[in-house]
Design a protein around this motif. Structure first.
Motif, PDB file in Angstrom:
ATOM      1  N   GLU A   1       0.946   1.468  -2.321  1.00 47.01           N
ATOM      2  CA  GLU A   1      -0.229   0.553  -2.367  1.00 47.01           C
ATOM      3  C   GLU A   1      -1.353   0.973  -3.488  1.00 47.01           C
ATOM      4  O   GLU A   1      -1.698   0.129  -4.064  1.00 47.01           O
ATOM      5  CB  GLU A   1      -0.783   0.829  -0.953  1.00 47.01           C
ATOM      6  CG  GLU A   1      -2.020   0.090  -0.512  1.00 47.01           C
ATOM      7  CD  GLU A   1      -2.543   0.295   0.918  1.00 47.01           C
ATOM      8  OE1 GLU A   1      -3.738  -0.405   1.221  1.00 47.01           O
ATOM      9  OE2 GLU A   1      -2.083   1.300   1.461  1.00 47.01           O
TER      10      GLU A   1
ATOM     11  N   THR B   1      -0.822  -0.665  -6.561  1.00 50.21           N
ATOM     12  CA  THR B   1      -1.294  -2.221  -6.975  1.00 50.21           C
ATOM     13  C   THR B   1      -2.667  -2.294  -7.431  1.00 50.21           C
ATOM     14  O   THR B   1      -3.042  -3.402  -7.489  1.00 50.21           O
ATOM     15  CB  THR B   1      -1.078  -2.747  -5.511  1.00 50.21           C
ATOM     16  OG1 THR B   1      -1.850  -2.347  -4.550  1.00 50.21           O
ATOM     17  CG2 THR B   1       0.344  -2.826  -5.167  1.00 50.21           C
ATOM     18  N   ARG B   2      -3.604  -1.291  -7.208  1.00 51.77           N
ATOM     19  CA  ARG B   2      -5.082  -1.608  -7.280  1.00 51.77           C
ATOM     20  C   ARG B   2      -5.612  -0.663  -8.539  1.00 51.77           C
ATOM     21  O   ARG B   2      -6.519  -0.963  -9.111  1.00 51.77           O
ATOM     22  CB  ARG B   2      -5.916  -1.055  -6.018  1.00 51.77           C
ATOM     23  CG  ARG B   2      -5.208  -1.928  -5.015  1.00 51.77           C
ATOM     24  CD  ARG B   2      -5.674  -3.462  -5.055  1.00 51.77           C
ATOM     25  NE  ARG B   2      -6.770  -3.807  -5.310  1.00 51.77           N
ATOM     26  CZ  ARG B   2      -7.560  -4.301  -4.363  1.00 51.77           C
ATOM     27  NH1 ARG B   2      -7.064  -3.991  -2.954  1.00 51.77           N
ATOM     28  NH2 ARG B   2      -8.860  -4.527  -4.310  1.00 51.77           N
TER      29      ARG B   2
ATOM     30  N   TRP C   1      -9.344   0.868 -13.449  1.00 52.53           N
ATOM     31  CA  TRP C   1      -8.928  -0.140 -12.437  1.00 52.53           C
ATOM     32  C   TRP C   1     -10.008  -1.321 -12.944  1.00 52.53           C
ATOM     33  O   TRP C   1     -11.097  -1.151 -13.586  1.00 52.53           O
ATOM     34  CB  TRP C   1      -9.289   0.284 -11.025  1.00 52.53           C
ATOM     35  CG  TRP C   1     -10.880   0.944 -10.787  1.00 52.53           C
ATOM     36  CD1 TRP C   1     -11.907   0.108 -10.511  1.00 52.53           C
ATOM     37  CD2 TRP C   1     -11.198   2.241 -11.025  1.00 52.53           C
ATOM     38  NE1 TRP C   1     -13.178   0.974 -10.380  1.00 52.53           N
ATOM     39  CE2 TRP C   1     -12.817   2.327 -10.968  1.00 52.53           C
ATOM     40  CE3 TRP C   1     -10.335   3.587 -11.711  1.00 52.53           C
ATOM     41  CZ2 TRP C   1     -13.399   3.453 -11.098  1.00 52.53           C
ATOM     42  CZ3 TRP C   1     -11.542   4.455 -11.853  1.00 52.53           C
ATOM     43  CH2 TRP C   1     -12.748   4.594 -11.665  1.00 52.53           C
TER      44      TRP C   1
ATOM     45  N   ARG D   1       6.156  -5.615   1.064  1.00 50.63           N
ATOM     46  CA  ARG D   1       6.214  -5.789  -0.273  1.00 50.63           C
ATOM     47  C   ARG D   1       7.416  -6.555  -0.937  1.00 50.63           C
ATOM     48  O   ARG D   1       7.609  -7.228  -1.699  1.00 50.63           O
ATOM     49  CB  ARG D   1       6.153  -4.549  -1.169  1.00 50.63           C
ATOM     50  CG  ARG D   1       4.597  -3.659  -1.315  1.00 50.63           C
ATOM     51  CD  ARG D   1       4.570  -2.626  -2.167  1.00 50.63           C
ATOM     52  NE  ARG D   1       5.451  -1.548  -1.528  1.00 50.63           N
ATOM     53  CZ  ARG D   1       5.197  -0.557  -0.756  1.00 50.63           C
ATOM     54  NH1 ARG D   1       3.954  -0.728   0.020  1.00 50.63           N
ATOM     55  NH2 ARG D   1       5.928   0.151  -0.496  1.00 50.63           N
TER      56      ARG D   1
ATOM     57  N   SER E   1       7.683  -9.968  -2.563  1.00 50.35           N
ATOM     58  CA  SER E   1       8.551 -10.237  -3.830  1.00 50.35           C
ATOM     59  C   SER E   1       9.990 -11.046  -3.780  1.00 50.35           C
ATOM     60  O   SER E   1      10.516 -11.158  -4.809  1.00 50.35           O
ATOM     61  CB  SER E   1       8.848  -8.903  -4.694  1.00 50.35           C
ATOM     62  OG  SER E   1       9.869  -8.191  -3.630  1.00 50.35           O
TER      63      SER E   1
END
Length: 308
Positions: free
Chosen positions: A35, A38-39, A63, A300, A304
């Motif tokens: 997680e 992803t950021r 970021w 996820r 996807s």
């Protein structure tokens, strides 16, 4: 210590292969790493060989959060201090940006609300390396973050030099050159500490201070002094932190079916003690953490198209 400003650019001496230092940390510690990825963009870079006795590696994060909703990054930190060069659109740790900061060993869960745009280039010292390299008092820096100039005169000039370079490899070269100008004298006590810490990382069967004393032929009081003098916290805490990292890594990998067995393997008296310590540091119980990881992986995969 002399100023960082305009350090001379002499060649960085290298170490022979047999002097290269073993790892004193793993990549564990970031909670919910999939997680997180992803950021936040995370990278690690090697240091010049001459710096390896004191510095584990460089790390970078950057970021850009455009939706206005901060992402809470959570880490169970390693027993190490960091020198960071930070910039961004929001304050970091209560300090206006940009800033060069020193972070001592953090004994609790480290949280950072990722918002707006930001970037950090960090120097991760080995456990005790911060003290051995900078001559800092380890215990006074535990759970403390401050402007680096409080301990490193001229850090502001180095910050400007680092921020003037756009790529991380170039930033690493700048910091390599600056740190290499200030290599400390050899320290036999610190070398002994690093050998012990490397053993704690490499061997998950070391689960008690008695195990460590027996393996490295060191008296308990001597071991305690080594860790307090250089790391700022005791050997029992460091040992448990590494085993907790092992636990998080196993749960991230889906190895949470038998928590009692996992707890026993990593040195906890029973599952209840493991659950209590894990929850105190991670913020949720092991079963809940493993469940969240599993749900995140499923989500996820669906998004996807995997397994659809």
């Amino acid at each position: 210590m002399s100023s960082w400003k305009n350090p001379p650019r002499r060649a960085i001496r290298s170490l022979p292969p047999e002097a290269r230092r073993p790892a004193t940390s793993t990549t564990a510690g970031i909670l919910r790493p999939a997680e997180h990825a992803t950021r936040v963009v995370l990278d690690r870079l090697p240091v010049a060989p001459a710096l390896e006795p004191w510095v584990e590696h460089y790390w970078t994060v950057r970021w850009q959060v455009d939706d206005g909703e901060p992402f809470r990054s959570e880490v169970v930190p390693h027993p190490a201090a960091h020198l960071t060069f930070e910039s961004g659109s929001h304050d970091h740790h209560g300090f206006a940006m940009p800033a060069a900061l020193l972070h001592g060993v953090v004994t609790s869960r480290f949280t950072f609300d990722v918002a707006g745009e930001g970037r950090v280039f960090g120097v991760k010292f080995r456990p005790g390396g911060f003290t051995a390299f900078l001559g800092a008092d380890a215990t006074t820096w535990v759970d403390r973050v401050a402007v680096a100039g409080d301990l490193v005169p001229g850090a502001a000039a180095l910050l400007r030099e680092v921020l003037a370079v756009s790529d991380d490899a170039g930033r690493a070269a700048v910091v390599d050159a600056a740190l290499a100008e200030r290599l400390p004298a050899p320290d036999a006590r610190y070398e002994r500490l690093i050998a012990i810490v490397a053993g704690l990382v490499a061997d998950a069967t070391l689960v008690s201070v008695d195990d460590v004393c027996a393996r490295f032929d060191v008296a308990p009081r001597t071991l305690q002094r080594l860790f307090r003098d250089y790391v700022g916290v005791g050997p029992k805490w460091v040992l448990q932190r590494y085993r907790l990292h092992d636990a998080v890594t196993m749960l991230d990998a889906g190895e949470g079916d038998d928590l009692a067995e996992l707890a026993a393997r990593l040195g906890w008296y029973d599952q209840a003690h493991f659950t209590r310590d894990f929850t105190a540091q991670v913020g949720v119980a092991p079963a809940a953490y493993a469940g969240r990881q599993s749900r995140g992986a499923t989500s996820r995969a669906r998004s996807s198209g995997i397994g659809s």
